[in-house]
Design an enzyme around this catalytic site. Structure first.
Site, PDB file in Angstrom:
ATOM      1  N   ARG A  44      -8.356  -6.618  14.550  1.00 34.04           N
ATOM      2  CA  ARG A  44      -9.657  -6.984  15.117  1.00 34.04           C
ATOM      3  C   ARG A  44     -10.423  -5.764  15.619  1.00 34.04           C
ATOM      4  O   ARG A  44     -11.636  -5.667  15.454  1.00 34.04           O
ATOM      5  CB  ARG A  44      -9.468  -7.978  16.246  1.00 34.04           C
ATOM      6  CG  ARG A  44      -8.952  -9.302  15.704  1.00 34.04           C
ATOM      7  CD  ARG A  44      -9.189 -10.404  16.671  1.00 34.04           C
ATOM      8  NE  ARG A  44      -8.816 -11.690  16.106  1.00 34.04           N
ATOM      9  CZ  ARG A  44      -8.638 -12.782  16.832  1.00 34.04           C
ATOM     10  NH1 ARG A  44      -8.806 -12.740  18.133  1.00 34.04           N
ATOM     11  NH2 ARG A  44      -8.323 -13.908  16.254  1.00 34.04           N
ATOM     12  N   ASP A  98     -19.044 -18.590  31.169  1.00 30.12           N
ATOM     13  CA  ASP A  98     -18.154 -17.882  30.249  1.00 30.12           C
ATOM     14  C   ASP A  98     -18.429 -16.394  30.406  1.00 30.12           C
ATOM     15  O   ASP A  98     -19.536 -15.991  30.779  1.00 30.12           O
ATOM     16  CB  ASP A  98     -18.403 -18.317  28.798  1.00 30.12           C
ATOM     17  CG  ASP A  98     -17.220 -17.985  27.887  1.00 30.12           C
ATOM     18  OD1 ASP A  98     -16.436 -18.893  27.577  1.00 30.12           O
ATOM     19  OD2 ASP A  98     -17.080 -16.804  27.496  1.00 30.12           O
TER      20      ASP A  98
HETATM   21  C1  LIG Z   1     -10.674 -20.986  23.487  1.00 35.01           C
HETATM   22  S1  LIG Z   1     -12.164 -20.906  24.418  1.00 35.01           S
HETATM   23  C2  LIG Z   1     -12.013 -22.398  25.390  1.00 35.01           C
HETATM   24  C3  LIG Z   1     -13.261 -23.261  25.391  1.00 35.01           C
HETATM   25  C4  LIG Z   1     -13.129 -24.591  26.108  1.00 35.01           C
HETATM   26  N1  LIG Z   1     -12.768 -24.424  27.497  1.00 35.01           N
HETATM   27  C5  LIG Z   1     -12.140 -25.480  25.391  1.00 35.01           C
HETATM   28  O1  LIG Z   1     -11.011 -25.648  25.845  1.00 35.01           O
HETATM   29  O2  LIG Z   1     -12.493 -26.033  24.340  1.00 35.01           O
HETATM   30  C6  LIG Z   1     -11.794 -19.612  25.601  1.00 35.01           C
HETATM   31  C7  LIG Z   1     -13.016 -19.044  26.287  1.00 35.01           C
HETATM   32  O3  LIG Z   1     -12.586 -18.304  27.418  1.00 35.01           O
HETATM   33  C8  LIG Z   1     -13.484 -17.230  27.608  1.00 35.01           C
HETATM   34  N2  LIG Z   1     -12.829 -16.230  28.451  1.00 35.01           N
HETATM   35  C9  LIG Z   1     -11.780 -15.422  28.156  1.00 35.01           C
HETATM   36  N3  LIG Z   1     -11.504 -14.614  29.190  1.00 35.01           N
HETATM   37  C10 LIG Z   1     -12.387 -14.909  30.175  1.00 35.01           C
HETATM   38  C11 LIG Z   1     -12.610 -14.404  31.491  1.00 35.01           C
HETATM   39  N4  LIG Z   1     -11.883 -13.408  31.987  1.00 35.01           N
HETATM   40  N5  LIG Z   1     -13.610 -14.970  32.220  1.00 35.01           N
HETATM   41  C12 LIG Z   1     -14.352 -15.961  31.711  1.00 35.01           C
HETATM   42  N6  LIG Z   1     -14.209 -16.480  30.470  1.00 35.01           N
HETATM   43  C13 LIG Z   1     -13.225 -15.955  29.715  1.00 35.01           C
HETATM   44  C14 LIG Z   1     -13.750 -16.764  26.182  1.00 35.01           C
HETATM   45  O4  LIG Z   1     -14.961 -16.017  26.097  1.00 35.01           O
HETATM   46  C15 LIG Z   1     -13.802 -18.090  25.412  1.00 35.01           C
HETATM   47  O5  LIG Z   1     -15.122 -18.556  25.256  1.00 35.01           O
END
Ligand SMILES: C[S@@+](CC[C@H](N)C(=O)[O-])C[C@H]1O[C@@H](n2cnc3c(N)ncnc32)[C@H](O)[C@@H]1O
Length: 289
Positions: free
Chosen positions: A45, A154
């Site tokens: 990536r 997010d």
């Molecule tokens: C797999 S998605 C989950 C989306 C939703 N909550 C669901 O379960 O369908 C994970 C999200 O976490 C966010 N994320 C990862 N690390 C983070 C952080 N330190 N603070 C806030 N958001 C974060 C990513 O940008 C991503 O959009």
């Protein structure tokens, strides 16, 4: 071991110490836990990011990431290392729990406090907060007037911009019941799936790194933080569960992802009440049978 990737016609070496430096930075800035087994994924990536920035060594990329003006590249890094996969009504049992138990206690509390709040933390492109909003407006059509709102955050500003737009490929409608499609969505001029204005009216979208200070006090009646903590190490997860617990009203709900578990100090106050569903000790915290 050193891996290499072709870039600008040459191979870019990726040593164990490069990997450790990336994983230390990801841990310090975003709480991300990159196990040794993720090295090939990280390599594949991030090599794209090196190409995009016309760099041909990981130490150069690391030096760039540490520059204060490179906030956008740090966000590209987190996008490259995490996934935004989400869908409408994912793990639908959480929305049923919210409807059948979360809302009744929130509506009760609303009579005294005059406010109701739900937080979708790590909301990705918005399907989660829109699913919460549909569930809410189906029960309380005048939620906006009654000061019942959803905060959706997010870390990734690009994904928050998409969430705010509220437009999705029409195929995504299959996750939404026919009734909710009829009441809360429309077809856009490009034949996509648009979210209705009354959903958008009750959701506030904002950028927020969960590792940083939170610029609000809550309290929240329910918090969704699903499939986000999976990237964090255990200590970071436990700190997060405790911080969420502090933000919940007594009897408030925490919903987490299917492969996550609340552990650590927060278990003293958060009781499991269903699959990956927790309730904070306090008034009415037992589920009515
Ligand atoms: C797999 S998605 C989950 C989306 C939703 N909550 C669901 O379960 O369908 C994970 C999200 O976490 C966010 N994320 C990862 N690390 C983070 C952080 N330190 N603070 C806030 N958001 C974060 C990513 O940008 C991503 O959009």
């Amino acid at each position: 071991m050193t891996q290499t990737v072709g870039g600008h016609g040459r191979d870019i070496p990726f040593s164990d110490s490069d990997f450790r430096a990336i994983s230390d930075l990801a841990q310090a800035e975003f709480g991300l836990n990159l196990a040794e087994s993720k090295k090939p994924l990280v390599y594949s990536r991030l090599s794209k990011r090196l190409k995009a920035r016309e760099l041909d060594s990981f130490p150069d990329y690391l030096a760039l990431l540490k520059r204060s003006e490179e906030n956008n590249e740090r966000l590209e890094l987190i996008s490259a290392l995490t996934t935004n996969v989400t869908s409408f009504f994912r793990e639908n049992h959480h929305f049923e729990m919210l409807r059948d138990h979360g809302f009744p206690s929130m509506f009760d509390r609303l009579k005294e406090s005059g406010r109701g709040r739900i937080w979708s933390a790590g909301c990705s492109s918005g399907q989660e907060p829109y699913s919460i909003a549909m569930t809410l407006l189906n029960k309380m059509p005048d939620a906006a007037r009654r000061n019942v709102k959803i905060l959706a955050t997010d870390i990734d500003p690009k994904i928050i911009a998409r969430a705010r737009q509220g437009i999705y490929p029409k195929e995504e409608a299959t996750g939404i019941s026919e009734l909710f499609q009829k009441n809360f969505t429309h077809k856009t001029e490009h034949n996509e799936l648009g979210m209705s204005d009354n959903l958008r009216e009750i959701i506030t979208f904002a950028e927020l790194n969960l590792m940083s200070d939170w610029p609000f006090n809550g309290p929240f009646d329910a918090i969704f933080c699903r499939n986000v903590a999976i990237y964090f190490n255990q200590e970071t997860q436990q700190r997060l569960w405790s911080r969420f617990c502090e933000m919940l009203v007594p009897g408030g709900f925490l919903f987490i992802g299917h492969s996550e578990r609340v552990t650590g100090a927060a278990t003293r106050e958060l009781t499991g009440v269903g699959i990956t569903s927790y309730r904070k000790t306090g008034s009415g915290s037992r589920l009515a049978s």
